[in-house]
Design a protein around this motif. Structure first.
Motif, PDB file in Angstrom:
ATOM      1  N   GLU A 123       0.854  -1.192   0.000  1.00  0.00           N
ATOM      2  CA  GLU A 123       0.000   0.000   0.000  1.00  0.00           C
ATOM      3  C   GLU A 123       0.884   1.235   0.000  1.00  0.00           C
ATOM      4  N   THR A 124       0.460   2.255  -0.730  1.00  0.00           N
ATOM      5  CA  THR A 124       1.225   3.493  -0.764  1.00  0.00           C
ATOM      6  C   THR A 124       0.289   4.662  -1.013  1.00  0.00           C
ATOM      7  N   GLU A 125       0.816   5.857  -0.920  1.00  0.00           N
ATOM      8  CA  GLU A 125       0.035   7.062  -1.170  1.00  0.00           C
ATOM      9  C   GLU A 125       0.020   7.378  -2.665  1.00  0.00           C
ATOM     10  N   LEU A 126      -0.979   8.163  -3.074  1.00  0.00           N
ATOM     11  CA  LEU A 126      -1.100   8.534  -4.474  1.00  0.00           C
ATOM     12  C   LEU A 126       0.170   9.198  -4.986  1.00  0.00           C
ATOM     13  N   ASP A 127       0.771  10.055  -4.185  1.00  0.00           N
ATOM     14  CA  ASP A 127       1.982  10.758  -4.634  1.00  0.00           C
ATOM     15  C   ASP A 127       3.138   9.812  -4.937  1.00  0.00           C
ATOM     16  N   ASN A 128       3.067   8.583  -4.386  1.00  0.00           N
ATOM     17  CA  ASN A 128       4.139   7.605  -4.601  1.00  0.00           C
ATOM     18  C   ASN A 128       3.718   6.496  -5.559  1.00  0.00           C
ATOM     19  N   ILE A 129       2.675   6.743  -6.353  1.00  0.00           N
ATOM     20  CA  ILE A 129       2.136   5.676  -7.190  1.00  0.00           C
ATOM     21  C   ILE A 129       3.145   5.168  -8.206  1.00  0.00           C
ATOM     22  N   ALA A 130       4.064   6.022  -8.643  1.00  0.00           N
ATOM     23  CA  ALA A 130       5.091   5.562  -9.594  1.00  0.00           C
ATOM     24  C   ALA A 130       5.919   4.431  -8.998  1.00  0.00           C
ATOM     25  N   ASP A 131       6.159   4.493  -7.686  1.00  0.00           N
ATOM     26  CA  ASP A 131       6.872   3.398  -7.022  1.00  0.00           C
ATOM     27  C   ASP A 131       6.053   2.115  -7.077  1.00  0.00           C
TER      28      ASP A 131
END
Length: 345
Positions: A320-328
């Motif tokens: 799970e991650t935040e939208l700002d880190n979606i590239a990861d």
């Protein structure tokens, strides 16, 4: 608001775009609570022609209804809703036949003036025909499992259902991604007593065993076909579900299916043609089925078991991650270090 755009192979960015607004009286505005990266998103991630303007991406989301057009009556402001991966009017002849992916007036997210699900909010056309309200709060631990109903769970179920899986059929599932694992779960729910999962990632195949697989075949190509046939007395299985979309997977399906059996394809084909001639499908009386799943037709049937916790399809989310880190998240799925990435806007 923030939204995910793709500009070319490997080029995923989160940018600021105008907030969505009501355009038609049948629209709704949904604030996204959870979205995710789909294996299908990796196709443009690999091969999209570079575009300096970019395009929105994402097609799986659940969220809260924030605004409604004057002609929307089946959902209310403040309700949590599931959004299938296509929008549909729910009343045309194809929708009435439970083929929402062919709705005469519907479409896919990121087309027809709609944005993508990997964003903070989405305008939903034909809200009455598209959205499914769910009686849970946005903080519910069920949210990941509910999100699978927007695509991967319904797609796996579609594969098994179209193949007529029952207590009398043996099944091979090719692919240990989220859709393949959901096909295993669905085949088990439909009564299959033997389910062979073809996959090479132990963490995923272990989850497949939890979902109902009885055998794991790690080999690919002819070696994999031989292994399936050895497990089935030389015959192959009644059903083969192809959940990858690449030619080698289709060729494995042709090799592993039993005479008189069914190949069900739900991996989006990344090829223009496939063997369907005398030696491959015609002579052994093989049926070829599958296609994009009309998941809207299945949500009400699959939802009760998710709500009561008797099935947990949300286990396919392993990061799970935040939208700002979606590239990861994209990079992790592309590198196969994540099975399916949950995104929190």
């Amino acid at each position: 608001m923030r939204a995910t755009y793709i500009y070319g192979p490997g080029d995923i960015r989160v940018i600021d775009v105008p907030d969505p607004t009501i355009r038609n009286s049948t629209d709704a505005i949904v604030r996204v609570v959870r979205t995710c990266v789909c294996g299908t998103d990796l196709h443009p991630y690999h091969s999209m022609k570079p575009d300096p303007e970019g395009s929105s991406i994402g097609h799986e989301f659940v969220g809260i209804v924030e605004d409604l057009g004057s002609d929307v009556h089946t959902v209310k402001k403040g309700e949590l809703v599931i959004a299938p991966f296509v929008w549909s009017d729910g009343i045309c002849d194809f929708c009435r036949e439970d083929l929402h992916t062919s709705c005469r007036f519907g479409g896919y997210w990121n087309t027809g003036g709609t944005g993508g699900g990997q964003a903070e909010a989405v305008r939903v056309p034909f809200a009455d025909g598209t959205l499914v309200p769910v009686p849970v709060e946005e903080t519910s631990p069920l949210i990941p499992s509910l999100l699978t109903l927007s695509d991967v769970y319904g797609t796996g179920y579609h594969a098994a259902l179209k193949a007529r899986v029952s207590t009398d059929t043996t099944v091979t599932v090719i692919g240990d991604g989220a859709v393949g694992l959901m096909a295993v779960l669905s085949a088990a729910q439909l009564g299959a007593q033997r389910i062979i999962l073809m996959g090479r990632h132990k963490d995923r195949t272990d989850l497949g065993l939890e979902f109902g697989a009885t055998d794991i075949v790690t080999e690919r190509g002819q070696e994999g076909i031989t292994a399936v046939r050895e497990l089935t007395g030389g015959d192959g299985t009644h059903v083969v579900i192809e959940a990858v979309g690449h030619m080698p997977a289709y060729e494995q399906a042709v090799g592993a299916v039993r005479p008189g059996g069914v190949i069900s394809r739900v991996g989006v084909p990344q090829y223009k043609s496939a063997p369907v001639g005398f030696g491959s499908l015609f002579a052994p009386n093989i049926t070829l089925t599958g296609g994009p799943a009309p998941v809207r037709a299945y949500i009400e049937s699959l939802l009760p078991a998710v709500l009561d916790g008797s099935v947990e399809p949300g286990k396919v989310f392993d990061r799970e991650t935040e939208l700002d880190n979606i590239a990861d998240g994209y990079r992790a799925m592309d590198a196969r270090t994540a099975l399916k990435v949950l995104i929190r806007p």
